[in-house]
Structures are given as C-alpha cells and as structure tokens.
Design an enzyme around this catalytic site. Structure first.
Site, PDB file in Angstrom:
ATOM      1  CB  CYS A   2      51.245  42.087  36.589  1.00 17.25           C
ATOM      2  SG  CYS A   2      51.805  40.389  36.657  1.00 17.25           S
ATOM      3  N   GLY A  28      47.724  42.601  41.744  1.00 17.58           N
ATOM      4  CA  GLY A  28      48.817  41.703  42.110  1.00 17.58           C
ATOM      5  C   GLY A  28      49.313  41.982  43.505  1.00 17.58           C
ATOM      6  CG  ASN A 102      48.709  43.200  32.734  1.00 19.31           C
ATOM      7  OD1 ASN A 102      47.763  43.903  32.431  1.00 19.31           O
ATOM      8  ND2 ASN A 102      48.552  42.020  33.301  1.00 19.31           N
ATOM      9  N   GLY A 103      50.302  40.368  31.340  1.00 15.68           N
ATOM     10  CA  GLY A 103      49.726  39.465  30.351  1.00 15.68           C
ATOM     11  C   GLY A 103      50.372  38.102  30.418  1.00 15.68           C
ATOM     12  CE1 TYR A 244      37.527  38.824  42.429  1.00  9.03           C
ATOM     13  CE2 TYR A 244      39.538  38.693  41.123  1.00  9.03           C
ATOM     14  CZ  TYR A 244      38.898  38.673  42.354  1.00  9.03           C
ATOM     15  OH  TYR A 244      39.635  38.521  43.496  1.00  9.03           O
TER      16      TYR A 244
END
Length: 473
Positions: A2, A28, A102-103, A244
């Site tokens: 995220c 996201g 985030n994770g 990416y």
C-alpha cells in the site's frame, strides 16, 4: 504493497494528504482514506476507488486539523471489504487513534488467535488491526505510546511501515529489516512521513532521508524526534520495489529508482545482445529499462506500444480475468513502427506470462517480424509473503519452466531475463541486504514450508532519546 502518509503541519493537512496520496496512487488502487485531528475531534473519510474518485472538495474541506494520516490500499492480507479500508480509526480511553500500514505480517494468524482466545473480537480481516490490538493493549498497560511501539515491534514478524496518529501526534515506525520503503520530509510548517519520496515532492516539501530500519519517528507541533528501537544484522530491502513497484522518480533507501532501471537496461544488452531495428518498452514500467538498453546497444528507442494514460496498473488488479481484459484497452500497437521490423521489447518482469503473450501477439498482428523480449528482473520462481500479491508457484510461469520453455509459451523470438548478480550490482546494495525471496525461494524471515536466512535483531535501550532536527545518514 500500500501507500501511506502522515503529516503534521500548522497550515492544515487535508489537501496535503490528498496530493500525497495522489502521488502514491501507483501503490494501491482499491481504496483510499484520510483521517485528521483538529485538537478535539477525529475527522475521517474513506471509500473504494481511486483517490480522485473518493475525495471531493467538499469532503476535504470537512477534514479539519493540523495532523493527519492517509492510505491507498492494495490488498495482500484481508479481503476487499469496506471494513478493511484504511486508516483504521479507534476511540480508546478518551484518546483518538488512527492507524495505517504498508506491508504484510507472516505471524498474523498466531497473534490473532491469541487475542481471540482471550476474548478479543476483530472487525476487519487485515493484519493492520492485529498491529492496532497490540499497540492498544500495551498503551492500556503502560500509558506510554513509545514503549507500546517497542513491544509491538518485538512481536511482529514480517514487513511493515506503520503510521499512527494518537491525539494529533504522528508516530511512524519501520520493520528492522527495512523491507518496505519509508521516508521523512520537511513541509512548510511541519514534517511528514510517506512511503516514497514522490509524495514529498508532490507537496514541494524537502526530502530529508529514509526512515531507518527499526526506527521510530514522533512528529508533533513542536517538531520531530527520532530513535532507533531495533538493529538487525542485515537489511532486506524489497527488490521488487526497484524492479516494478516504486515510481521511477522515487528515491528508495538512498537510490534513485530510475537510475537503477536504466542501468539494468544497459546490463540486459551486455548479457545478451541482439540485432534489431528498434527498442520498444511495455509502458510505463518498462520504459527506463528500454532507454538503458537503447543507450547500451545503439539501437534507437521507438515507441511502438501506446499506453492509455487513464488506465491503472494491471499488475495490481485483483483478478487475472480483469488483467487480461485490460491489456488491449491499456496498450495499442503502432503498425507504422512495427511492420516488418525486428523489435527488442523490454519489460520489468514476467509473472504469469499471459500478459506478455498477449502483447507479443498484438505486435505480431500489427506486422512485427521478430519480437526479442528482454526482462529487467530474473525469473520469478516463488510467491511473496511480505507485501507483493505474487501468485502461487503453480501460477508463476517460471516456477517450473526453464527460460526457453517460457519463451516458447509467450511466443517470443528470443527471451532473456537479467541475471541476479547484474540486478544486484545495478541496485548498488550487497545481495544479503536485499529480499530476493520471489527470485530465489529463500526469504529473510522464517516462513512455514520455505527456506529462510533470518538474522538476529537486537532491541535497544527503552529510553526514548530526542534527536530534534537530527538527520544524519
């Protein structure tokens, strides 16, 4: 993976949070949310969709306050349910708390089961709520947020960058291996933390540095304090951020992502040169690689696939069917640049192979004579447990195929993935300081049924030491 942001700024934060999330939209696309605190009340708004669709001027004008956090969601743990949209908001012993993460934790089930056994209930299916339960439990015992964060970090296993707002004070912390990116910026009247430096840039703020692995940041109206909570024997920065996920103009752990990708393009040519009429990228994720390949080879870079800029990232669409349908809408071949041409097609990665195959078919239908595919990552062999929604081994095309079998499956004339050694060299870190689990099947944390090379993590003295304005590297 995220995107998260936290800001304390005397000028008000709702518009700043909106633009920061807009800059992080690539991380996201499922949902977005903002929570702010005005000194008395918590204000919040969140919903499914893109940032621009969720928030309107009237919504933002109602998000009062000089402190706030925001989140854009890409689901790994937790289903696509309204209750899973972050930030998660709580009222606890007359305190107002908001949390975003985030994770991906690998011990979520164990911790959740422990709390449920003790009679606790959960309202979401996310690992973020597990983090919140630990923090609230410890704050309830000690009354100290900093000590609660320390205990929380001892219990969590996995990747996490977390931002929490507690009565208008922002606390941010990063896992001891630094798997997920996190950085600090200076706004006009305060400070901020964000997943990537591009969010800092979007506010014309000053990028200061990355949050160190294992570090806790505290931001309030008086400024910023930083302390090192834990130190690991190595780091494990997510290699897929460089391949990416991060935006090409982001600085991740001191490295400009664009320069890494361009250097990878050079190395792709050096490892497996080919004669061709032009170099073409799969836009936008393959563009920096293709430019590097063109520079190294002397073959001209020619746009032969035009991207619909109003399409999102197909990789993070939730289903394979949606990804496949999106390819033709997202990319349109240019026959005048392809007819009777031998083309080097450069992309960041091949996951399932279905998208690559469809793109090559489209190029051949437009007249391409040869399509030599060059990939900026080694073959993806294993799933990710730490925040990227990689499929199972059965769905990964390279998990049980050699490179030539993959080439035949996607119908490319030739195919070459960059070697892991060349990729690591382009990033500039030691190999042991990168998480390469998806490429090697060996992970930096213990995961059931998988190979791992974990390291020792030391937790430091519990005294919270202020280092106001200290931003040494």
């Amino acid at each position: 993976m995220c995107g998260i942001v936290g800001i304390v700024d005397a000028g008000g934060v709702s518009i700043q949070l909106y633009y920061a999330l807009y800059a992080l939209q690539h991380r996201g696309q499922e949902s977005a949310g903002i929570s702010t605190f005005d000194g008395t009340n918590l204000h919040k708004f969140k919903g499914n969709g893109l940032v621009a669709d969720v928030f309107s001027p009237s919504v933002l004008s109602d998000l009062h306050g000089t402190a706030g956090i925001g989140h854009v969601r890409y689901p790994t743990t937790g289903a696509n349910l309204p209750e899973n949209i972050q930030p998660l908001n709580f009222q606890f012993k007359e305190h107002f708390i908001s949390l975003a993460h985030n994770g991906n934790l690998v011990n979520t089930c164990e911790i959740r089961a422990e709390y449920e056994q003790a009679g606790q209930i959960f309202t979401t299916t996310t690992d973020t709520e597990v983090i919140a339960k630990i923090l609230m439990d410890e704050i309830g015992r000690s009354g100290c947020v900093e000590d609660a964060v320390r205990i929380c970090m001892r219990r969590l296993l996995g990747s996490y960058s977390v931002v929490m707002m507690f009565d208008g004070i922002i606390y941010a912390f990063r896992d001891p291996l630094g798997i997920k990116p996190f950085c600090i910026g200076k706004t006009e009247n305060g400070y901020m933390v964000a997943s990537e430096s591009v969010a800092v840039d979007a506010l014309s703020a000053k990028f200061l540095r990355d949050v160190k692995p294992g570090e806790l940041i505290r931001i309030d109206s008086e400024g910023i304090r930083c302390t090192q909570v834990a130190v690991a024997g190595k780091r494990a920065h997510c290699i897929f951020e460089y391949i990416y996920f991060a935006r090409a103009d982001a600085i991740i752990d001191g490295v400009l992502v664009y320069d890494v990708r361009r250097q990878i393009g050079h190395k792709l040519f050096e490892e497996d040169p080919v004669r061709a009429d032009s170099v073409c990228s799969v836009p936008d994720s393959g563009t920096a690689y293709a430019i590097g390949y063109a520079e190294g080879s002397g073959i001209p870079f020619v746009e032969s696939l035009m991207k619909n800029r109003y399409m999102g990232r197909t990789f993070i669409m939730p289903t394979q069917k949606e990804r496949e349908k999106a390819v033709r809408i997202k990319l349109n071949p240019i026959p005048a640049h392809l007819k009777n041409k031998s083309v080097v097609l450069v992309d960041d990665s091949i996951v399932r192979g279905t998208t690559s195959k469809r793109i090559i078919e489209m190029m051949r239908e437009a007249g391409a004579r040869e399509v030599h595919m060059r990939i900026g990552s080694p073959a993806i062999k294993a799933p990710c447990y730490l925040g990227v929604d990689m499929p199972t081994r059965e769905e990964l095309i390279a998990s049980d195929k050699i490179e030539d079998e993959v080439r035949h499956s996607i119908t490319a004339t030739t195919l070459h993935h960059i070697s892991l050694d060349a990729l690591v060299e382009a990033i500039g870190f030691e190999r042991e300081d990168l998480c390469t689990g998806c490429l090697t099947g060996c992970y930096p944390l213990p995961i059931d049924g998988e190979q791992a090379r974990p390291c020792k993590v030391d937790f430091l003295d519990s005294t919270f030491q202020s280092r106001l304005g200290s931003f040494e590297a």
